[in-house]
Design a protein around this motif. Structure first.
Motif, PDB file in Angstrom:
ATOM      1  N   THR A   1       0.823  -1.204   0.000  1.00 46.79           N
ATOM      2  CA  THR A   1       0.000   0.000   0.000  1.00 46.79           C
ATOM      3  C   THR A   1       0.856   1.252   0.000  1.00 46.79           C
ATOM      4  O   THR A   1       2.006   1.243   0.417  1.00 46.79           O
TER       5      THR A   1
ATOM      6  N   GLY B   1      -2.936   3.846  -3.294  1.00 50.47           N
ATOM      7  CA  GLY B   1      -3.862   2.801  -2.837  1.00 50.47           C
ATOM      8  C   GLY B   1      -3.109   1.503  -2.624  1.00 50.47           C
ATOM      9  O   GLY B   1      -1.994   1.492  -2.124  1.00 50.47           O
ATOM     10  N   ALA B   2      -3.717   0.398  -3.036  1.00 51.39           N
ATOM     11  CA  ALA B   2      -3.101  -0.918  -2.826  1.00 51.39           C
ATOM     12  C   ALA B   2      -2.815  -1.589  -4.163  1.00 51.39           C
ATOM     13  O   ALA B   2      -3.557  -1.435  -5.127  1.00 51.39           O
TER      14      ALA B   2
END
Length: 70
Positions: A56, A61-62
């Protein structure tokens, strides 16, 4: 012995250390991503029985890197 993945907070390199099974680790293998990793975790995201790497970053984001690792 479990493997270890280490991210650096000052650049986009991550290092994978494969466990040798006797309490030691093999030499690091470098993985370069497009951004700085903030958190790392492993889990079987796709249900295939192989651990995947989840990374992350606050801005991105991831991202999931599907296993097996290097």
């Amino acid at each position: 012995m479990p493997d270890v993945m280490v991210g650096r907070s000052d650049d986009s390199h991550m290092f994978f250390y494969k466990g040798s099974g006797d309490g030691h680790f093999q030499a690091a293998q470098s993985l370069v991503i497009d951004w700085t990793a903030i958190n790392l975790t492993a889990g079987d995201v796709d249900g295939d029985g192989v651990a995947d790497l989840l990374v992350t970053n606050w801005a991105k984001g991831a991202t999931v890197y599907f296993g097996p690792c290097p």
